[in-house]
Design an enzyme around this catalytic site. Sequence first.
Site, PDB file in Angstrom:
ATOM      1  N   GLN A 205       0.863  -1.285  -0.333  1.00 48.79           N
ATOM      2  CA  GLN A 205       0.004   0.506   0.041  1.00 48.79           C
ATOM      3  C   GLN A 205       0.828   0.815  -0.018  1.00 48.79           C
ATOM      4  O   GLN A 205       0.269   2.097   0.227  1.00 48.79           O
ATOM      5  CB  GLN A 205      -0.871  -0.171   1.053  1.00 48.79           C
ATOM      6  N   PHE A 236      -5.618  -4.246   3.292  1.00 46.98           N
ATOM      7  CA  PHE A 236      -6.462  -4.130   5.327  1.00 46.98           C
ATOM      8  C   PHE A 236      -4.981  -3.569   5.818  1.00 46.98           C
ATOM      9  O   PHE A 236      -5.540  -3.810   7.035  1.00 46.98           O
ATOM     10  CB  PHE A 236      -7.099  -5.222   4.906  1.00 46.98           C
ATOM     11  N   GLU A 240       0.916  -1.678   4.440  1.00 43.75           N
ATOM     12  CA  GLU A 240       1.239  -0.339   4.761  1.00 43.75           C
ATOM     13  C   GLU A 240       2.785   0.066   4.915  1.00 43.75           C
ATOM     14  O   GLU A 240       3.267   0.597   3.704  1.00 43.75           O
ATOM     15  CB  GLU A 240       0.473   0.433   5.910  1.00 43.75           C
ATOM     16  N   ARG A 318      -4.832   8.010  16.792  1.00 48.87           N
ATOM     17  CA  ARG A 318      -6.630   7.497  16.642  1.00 48.87           C
ATOM     18  C   ARG A 318      -8.125   7.006  17.023  1.00 48.87           C
ATOM     19  O   ARG A 318      -8.779   6.886  16.710  1.00 48.87           O
ATOM     20  CB  ARG A 318      -6.362   7.253  14.377  1.00 48.87           C
ATOM     21  N   ARG A 350      -7.408  -1.675   8.179  1.00 52.18           N
ATOM     22  CA  ARG A 350      -8.807  -1.275   8.165  1.00 52.18           C
ATOM     23  C   ARG A 350      -9.330  -0.385   9.412  1.00 52.18           C
ATOM     24  O   ARG A 350     -10.095  -1.049   9.952  1.00 52.18           O
ATOM     25  CB  ARG A 350      -9.766  -1.754   7.541  1.00 52.18           C
ATOM     26  N   PHE A 352      -7.404   1.943  11.792  1.00 51.65           N
ATOM     27  CA  PHE A 352      -6.463   2.471  12.533  1.00 51.65           C
ATOM     28  C   PHE A 352      -6.487   2.796  13.315  1.00 51.65           C
ATOM     29  O   PHE A 352      -6.216   3.648  14.286  1.00 51.65           O
ATOM     30  CB  PHE A 352      -5.780   2.767  11.142  1.00 51.65           C
ATOM     31  N   THR A 450      -4.207  11.967  10.516  1.00 46.02           N
ATOM     32  CA  THR A 450      -3.938  12.967  11.726  1.00 46.02           C
ATOM     33  C   THR A 450      -2.317  13.489  11.415  1.00 46.02           C
ATOM     34  O   THR A 450      -2.318  14.847  11.841  1.00 46.02           O
ATOM     35  CB  THR A 450      -3.767  12.380  12.680  1.00 46.02           C
ATOM     36  N   ALA A 519      -5.997   5.671   5.292  1.00 48.42           N
ATOM     37  CA  ALA A 519      -6.598   6.196   6.114  1.00 48.42           C
ATOM     38  C   ALA A 519      -7.308   6.640   4.966  1.00 48.42           C
ATOM     39  O   ALA A 519      -8.649   7.710   5.242  1.00 48.42           O
ATOM     40  CB  ALA A 519      -5.597   7.602   6.085  1.00 48.42           C
ATOM     41  N   GLU A 721     -12.625   2.769   5.029  1.00 50.71           N
ATOM     42  CA  GLU A 721     -12.834   1.934   7.164  1.00 50.71           C
ATOM     43  C   GLU A 721     -13.946   3.158   7.242  1.00 50.71           C
ATOM     44  O   GLU A 721     -13.606   1.425   8.571  1.00 50.71           O
ATOM     45  CB  GLU A 721     -11.629   3.790   7.889  1.00 50.71           C
TER      46      GLU A 721
END
Lengths: 780, 152
Positions: A205, A236, A240, A318, A350, A352, A450, A519, A721
């Site tokens: 990702q 998912f 990442e 988060r 997904r 996060f 964020t 995100a 998400e």
Amino acid sequence: MTKQTTEHRTVGQSLFHESAHLHVTGRATYTDDIPERNGTLHAAMGLSAKAHAKIKSMDLSAVKNAPGVVAVITLDDVPGDKYLGPFLHDEPVFADGETLYVGQPMFAVAATSHDLARRAAKLAKVEYEDLPAILTAQQGAEEKAYVLPPVHIARGDVEDKLATAPHRHDGDFYVGGQEQFYLEGQIAYALPGEDMDMHVYCSTQHPSEMQFMVAHALGQPVHGIKVECRRMGGGFGGKETQSWYFATVAAILARHTGKPVKLRADRDDDMMITGKRHDFRALFDVGYDDNGRILGVKFQYQLRCGFSADLSGPVGDRQIFHTDNAYYLDTFDILSIRAKTNTQSNTAFRGFGGPQGIIAIEYVIDDIARKLGKDPLEVRKANFYGKTERNVTPYQMTVEDNVIHELVGQLEESSEYQKRRAEIDAFNATSPVLKKGLSLVPVKFGISFTATQFNQAGALLHIYTDGSVLINHGGTEMGQGLNTKVAQVVAEELGVDFARVRVSATDTSKVPNTSATAASTGTDLNGKAAQDAAVKIKTVLAEFAATKYGCAADEVKFRDNQVICGDKASVPFDEFVRVAYTGRVPLWSSGFYRTPKIHYDFATLTGRPFFYFVYGAACSEVIVDTLTGENRITRSDILYDAGSSINPAIDIGQIEGGFIQGAGWLTTEELWWNKDGKLMTHAPSTYKIPAVSDCPPVLNVKLFENSNGEESIYRSKALGEPPLPLGMAVFLAIRDAIASLGEGRVAPPLNAPATAEAILNTIEIVQAEARAKQLEKVTA
Amino acid sequence: MVKFTINGKAHSFDGDLAMPLLWYLRDELAMTGTKYGCGMALCGACTVHLDGQSVRSCVTPVSAADGKKITTIEGVDAERIGRAVQAAWRKLQVVQCGYCQSGQIMTATALLAANKNPSDADIDAAMSGNICRCATYVRIRAAIHEAARSLA
């Protein structure tokens, strides 16, 4: 499933996924399907067997001498940085003198076949000396073992509010983690080129992060590394950052041997090596009034982060940011502990951290309702954010786009919540073994990274002289339909058929320094960047058309495969671009986008971290066998605010899938480590993700009529998400069914996942408590 | 030496007969439509047909295919049912990431060959060994019904 808008030709339509014709014929190419270059070697990693131990000796001679083995590498063979990581560089490429979890890569083998590499990797002789290990978040919190310092956020005098509230209770609960279980496992294929070039095909990702990490590990500049990803077989969040093990090890072995090297993890190895959704323990203390409105609430979260920081900081943040969910919290105190444990380094999944925050407050609200003998939906409504007051989040952002009242109201009607609530109560009163449960839960989800700097994107748009269009952007396709939506945006802007637009593979040599596709921002960011590129080309083309055909530049329209120059001319698009080429007009452009308005202070955890909010709600009904704990979802209704949807068919598919995946997280998906810290659920034999038979017979998904108040791409809202936490409606419906055993007045101490075993244990506790209450009544 | 047909074409193989059929297809013949998911017959991504029956090619040795007819995703459109399933899959926009879908389509095709008009319960029973992490299940059910209708 089509939606027609008068102003748009392709945006808003349920166009087919751009790869659908390839998907259904087996011709869609994933990384492992790329034809291998002659001489390709295959890699496997040797994994540690101890959670925390000193490596006294590691004898790799049998590995080196095994058939087909060409190279064996350890940390000493890493030519560049030996420690990597997305924020902190706290992850050694291979174990550095000690093991930090069971499954940590200690060395890697390259051999002439996948099979031989795997067989060789099993032959290492390692002597360990055990060191004390931390195996749970609670233990980490108690021993103050952190990957990052605790984060604390508070407003008002919470102790006073708790002490003076008409009602108060405290408690704790545990919510398990979740394995990403992308069907296509982690994989990278590294091809060394001339002059230290390295081309890495990777299922990731985050191609840019892989590019940087490979460059660091090889100790060379980033410009010689190219990472490419056509598509993933699911990500998912698991691809990442954590595709780095595979990308870097394949590249190091390729550099070491001078040969192409493919590293495709076996499923068990994949699950043993990589991190999962953070499981956590929550302790809470809440004070509330007679209506169940929260007056003050205290949370302590203990997150299992694993052996390294990875993305645990922003995940923990988060979770804090979603602890309000759809509710105004006037006075609160939230402490987030990022516990360091000798287990896999937990990472993105997904949502996060968002789902972990949302389930926490929903658990507490559900408890409040039980204590007060109220319907949880009533208590939820009593706590909703207001529109003009009670509308400031714990992080000091004003909620300006609140539609939760209308949305929940509509779902309450369409799902016939009140009628079914009465029916279920009646059913439960006469059914001694089977019990039904119902839950309607809202979700509010903040959209943007964020970390403000990640909210940027680039695109590169080419028009060829035959009128065909190629768009490259920084996002990656993992099934969410990003490429389809971006192609829709480009087709719309250029006024051409969708079929003329092709989306290229994601490639770090085309758009640099990209953010992760994460995100839920993929379409918001990359769609806007692609739009910017199209607008730039159109501007130049319109000026050219004005000169050529004698109209004003602002009269030029691109529509229906024509370039319309006021009343002077209407030229087919392909013909027009040939004329423009002859006129020496550039037919390509870059595009760029940065999300406006957002800002955020990491020190105080305040600001406007989110561009806007997505809203949704789910209503689920379940039936539970109280003798076995077995259960079924019998119906679910979902209403979701996708703004002005770019592609309703794709969006509804995301909602259905996210909801079921969320239900899996909280019901059947159990990660279980043994007493030595070894993950024992490392294959689909022991780790149960939802199957078709787990889906409700009735699943009604509708899009809420809305438009994005912010100027997002075509006023759409994010998918990805926010549908996942809707799955908690299933968990809370199970809790509701169990609560019926205690006449609704006992808050069932049900932890997640609500496996049949967990349900059965909780039923026994609730029944005992109900009997005790009954006895109290009798003796009184 | 074993002999079989793959998608109607005759093949013979005299290598390691214990090799899983999946690797024979992918590595020896470069037929990459059939996917590796778990290697333990637990996810269904590698499903192919052996004489019309769904099998998990990741645990089926090449020797088990001797004298048989192998059909893979690349050849499933030679039959009417396979074409109908692919068309329904596209029409109802089933696919998200796509990785498990070769296997889903193969299992669905075998189901419809055995049962012209499956109920939801029949679908659940036949398809529950084919997992999809994107959870496209609602549309898988609907697409099987759609294919059944189009074949009626």
